[in-house]
Design an enzyme around this catalytic site. Structure first.
Site, PDB file in Angstrom:
ATOM      1  N   SER A  45       0.796  -1.231   0.000  1.00 56.35           N
ATOM      2  CA  SER A  45       0.000   0.000   0.000  1.00 56.35           C
ATOM      3  C   SER A  45       0.826   1.277   0.000  1.00 56.35           C
ATOM      4  O   SER A  45       0.256   2.372  -0.126  1.00 56.35           O
ATOM      5  CB  SER A  45      -0.947   0.012   1.199  1.00 56.35           C
ATOM      6  OG  SER A  45      -2.045  -0.850   0.973  1.00 56.35           O
ATOM      7  N   LYS A  48       0.159   3.821  -2.645  1.00 58.01           N
ATOM      8  CA  LYS A  48      -0.833   4.894  -2.553  1.00 58.01           C
ATOM      9  C   LYS A  48      -0.203   6.270  -2.382  1.00 58.01           C
ATOM     10  O   LYS A  48      -0.886   7.279  -2.585  1.00 58.01           O
ATOM     11  CB  LYS A  48      -1.809   4.595  -1.425  1.00 58.01           C
ATOM     12  CG  LYS A  48      -2.637   3.326  -1.657  1.00 58.01           C
ATOM     13  CD  LYS A  48      -3.582   3.063  -0.498  1.00 58.01           C
ATOM     14  CE  LYS A  48      -4.498   1.872  -0.778  1.00 58.01           C
ATOM     15  NZ  LYS A  48      -3.897   0.578  -0.466  1.00 58.01           N
ATOM     16  N   SER A 105      -6.337   3.653   3.968  1.00 58.15           N
ATOM     17  CA  SER A 105      -5.676   2.864   2.929  1.00 58.15           C
ATOM     18  C   SER A 105      -6.707   2.134   2.069  1.00 58.15           C
ATOM     19  O   SER A 105      -6.529   0.975   1.698  1.00 58.15           O
ATOM     20  CB  SER A 105      -4.694   1.862   3.546  1.00 58.15           C
ATOM     21  OG  SER A 105      -3.820   1.335   2.580  1.00 58.15           O
TER      22      SER A 105
END
Length: 369
Positions: A45, A48, A105
């Protein structure tokens, strides 16, 4: 004249359980500590961070706004992993979606933002890779905007530290990632209170970004930033096996940085450092101030010999915009140039009216007031 040498990254005495790690001075891009910095790793993640960078750049360019109403597609609805449980056809503001990406997230929010911004999921991923190319990233390629495992989806500790360095140019990125709690759908039947996954925001003073990550392939990873007393670092750790170990290993890097380095400013933020003559303007001069708080990172005990000189444009024609570059502040140590900081116009200067310019000309010619 001897060229200035940047601090050399040193693997010892610091030891880290991270498979790869970088501690960077974001002002200059100097790497202060490294371990396998260019090894290709799964970003999870942490991906991101690039998604948010692309979105905030679009905000700055006026391509989207925080008030945009974004409609959830079937593809966004079907995303797994961390999410905010968007329903097909559900509308949410761009602001709430970006906060959901930064704090929760949320994978489904990533897809919704990507499709709204670029017209399609694939086009957004293409934008991500173009941005990576423009930053000179040699070991990064994106296959999606959220970080779930995918073929040909990889990065490196150095590359993601570089993305973080770029993100620091946009205060709105840091503003979103520093939110600790955020509520979405407050007046609906399914409100959600989101809690930021980045525990450094609570555990480490000065922390104000960025993004955690975990998959079984990537293990625990974190790209973060901390600022104390004008000194800012970026840290990237990947492949940490222990639960919450990405926080512990990041704090090791920051402790190392703050113990070994200090920040020496050469001027105050907003300090007037000179004036530039203005041609054809309502005012005859415009004040020059530094962009940010100019200074340099130096090793403790080696702060001597730091000085600066001001280089201003000889004149500038109106109209002048506030923040327009009109010179540079050169920072030196022991006579060696280390860094240049933009000097910008403190205020706007509009073009002068014809009558005003004629009066000024007569005053100069005949010396009357």
């Amino acid at each position: 004249m001897r060229a200035w040498a940047a601090p050399t990254p040193t693997p010892a005495p610091l030891q880290t359980e991270a498979d790869s790690a970088v501690l960077m001075d974001p002002t200059t891009g100097t790497v202060l500590f490294e371990k396998n910095p260019h090894k290709r790793v799964a970003p999870a993640s942490v991906t991101k961070l690039m998604t948010m960078l692309i979105a905030v750049e679009a905000l700055e360019q006026g391509r989207i706004s925080l008030e945009d109403r974004v409609v959830t597609s079937q593809r966004a609805y079907e995303m797994g992993g961390s999410q905010i449980y968007l329903e097909p056809g559900e509308e949410m503001s761009m602001k709430d979606l970006l906060a959901s990406i930064a704090v929760q997230s949320a994978n489904d929010a990533c897809v919704a933002v990507a499709e709204h911004l670029s017209g399609s999921y694939e086009a957004f991923v293409e934008e991500m890779n173009k941005k990576a190319e423009s930053l000179g990233l040699q070991n990064t390629h994106f296959a999606n905007p959220h970080g779930l495992p995918a073929e040909n989806h990889y990065t490196s500790a150095y590359d993601m530290a570089t993305v973080a360095r770029e993100a620091l140019k946009y205060p709105k990125v840091r503003e979103f990632f520093s939110i600790k709690h955020y509520k979405i759908r407050p007046d609906s039947a399914k409100p959600m209170l989101l809690d930021n996954h980045n525990k450094l925001l609570w555990w480490y003073p000065g922390s104000d970004g960025f993004k955690t990550g975990w998959t079984s392939e990537a293990k625990y990873c974190l790209v973060s930033t901390v600022e104390r007393e004008g000194l800012r670092f970026v840290a990237a750790v990947f492949g940490v096996p222990e639960i919450r170990g990405h926080f512990k290993e990041s704090m090791k890097l920051y402790n190392y940085g703050f113990a070994r380095y200090t920040y020496r400013s050469v001027a105050k933020a907003g300090e007037v450092l000179g004036n530039v003559p203005v041609g054809k303007g309502e005012k005859e001069t415009v004040s020059a101030i530094p962009r940010g708080t100019p200074g340099i990172l130096v090793e403790r005990g080696k702060e001597k010999g730091i000085e600066s000189r001001i280089e201003l444009q000889p004149y500038v024609d109106a109209p002048v915009s506030a923040g327009q570059k009109i010179g540079e502040l050169v920072i030196l140590q022991s006579g060696n140039e280390i860094r240049r900081v933009d000097l910008v116009a403190k205020e706007e200067v509009a073009s002068g009216k014809f009558s005003t310019m004629m009066t000024k000309m007569m005053q100069k010619m005949y010396g009357f007031q």
